[in-house]
Write an enzyme that holds these catalytic residues in place. Sequence first.
Site, PDB file in Angstrom:
ATOM      1  N   ASP A 217      78.651  75.673  41.136  1.00 52.97           N
ATOM      2  CA  ASP A 217      77.899  75.970  39.899  1.00 52.97           C
ATOM      3  C   ASP A 217      76.475  75.655  39.988  1.00 52.97           C
ATOM      4  OD1 ASP A 217      77.100  76.939  37.432  1.00 52.97           O
ATOM      5  OD2 ASP A 217      79.333  76.773  36.914  1.00 52.97           O
TER       6      ASP A 217
ATOM      7  N   THR B 161      81.088  84.936  52.468  1.00 51.31           N
ATOM      8  CA  THR B 161      81.749  85.684  51.311  1.00 51.31           C
ATOM      9  C   THR B 161      80.987  86.870  50.811  1.00 51.31           C
ATOM     10  OG1 THR B 161      80.968  84.305  49.673  1.00 51.31           O
ATOM     11  CG2 THR B 161      82.672  83.358  50.892  1.00 51.31           C
ATOM     12  N   LYS B 162      81.851  87.491  49.723  1.00 48.02           N
ATOM     13  CA  LYS B 162      81.097  88.672  49.243  1.00 48.02           C
ATOM     14  C   LYS B 162      80.023  87.978  48.102  1.00 48.02           C
ATOM     15  CE  LYS B 162      84.733  88.879  45.785  1.00 48.02           C
ATOM     16  NZ  LYS B 162      85.950  89.886  44.976  1.00 48.02           N
ATOM     17  N   PHE B 163      80.214  86.904  47.567  1.00 44.96           N
ATOM     18  CA  PHE B 163      79.196  86.275  46.781  1.00 44.96           C
ATOM     19  C   PHE B 163      78.053  85.896  47.464  1.00 44.96           C
ATOM     20  CE2 PHE B 163      83.435  85.332  44.772  1.00 44.96           C
ATOM     21  CZ  PHE B 163      83.198  85.861  43.486  1.00 44.96           C
TER      22      PHE B 163
END
Length: 231
Positions: free
Chosen positions: A139, A210-212
């Site tokens: 995060d 990854t898609k992120f």
Amino acid sequence: MESEQEPRLRSVVSYVKRGGRMTVGQQRAWEQLWPSIGREVSDLEPGPIDFDAWFGRPAPVVLEIGSGMGETTSRLAAAAPEVNYVAVEVYEAGLGQLLLRAEKLGVENLRLLRGDAVTLLGEHVAPESLNAVRIFFPDPWPKKRHHKRRLIQPEFVSLVASRLARGGTLHLATDWADYAEQMLDVCSAEPALRNRFDGWAPRPEWRPVTKFEQRAEAEGRTSHDLIFVRE
């Protein structure tokens, strides 16, 4: 109990609580698979985990902190059956999704823990017992007033370093430029660690995109990898 030598990490929060219920598939995977390969950090017996006993074999232990929805974790564990791969995550639905992905890939060398990584490392991982620690896209807490909540702080990195075996690696990745700089500064200041590269590490081909990460790139953010070695 925290010893006098252990870093004091009460101000570090290694995760943010998220809401959301499991899907039917995630719940099914949780009910069928969690009892055999998952544990709650809060339910662990005092002292270090016996990873050899848990996996049923001696092998190098890789700990991934913050496995998210398991897209990367499942593929990395599947690609390295020779290691004992451990993932810690607080988000229950994420662990359910990871269980689904691991089941689909036929992964057998994966164990999961739900709870705080700080507690896990400080109370349940023996010093110099880990071959590698991976923290991919933690995060970022992008607002400046929230930077103190970021996981990568001096006390935490010192704790991680103490749990790495000699020659073990700490691998970090983020797509937030200022967090990448903070990671570089904090890890470079830890005397037990040495940067394997002169600054940023080349992006390893084995780390899945990854898609992120794809979304971050589309939004103009560049991912940075850092690899430090325990001296």
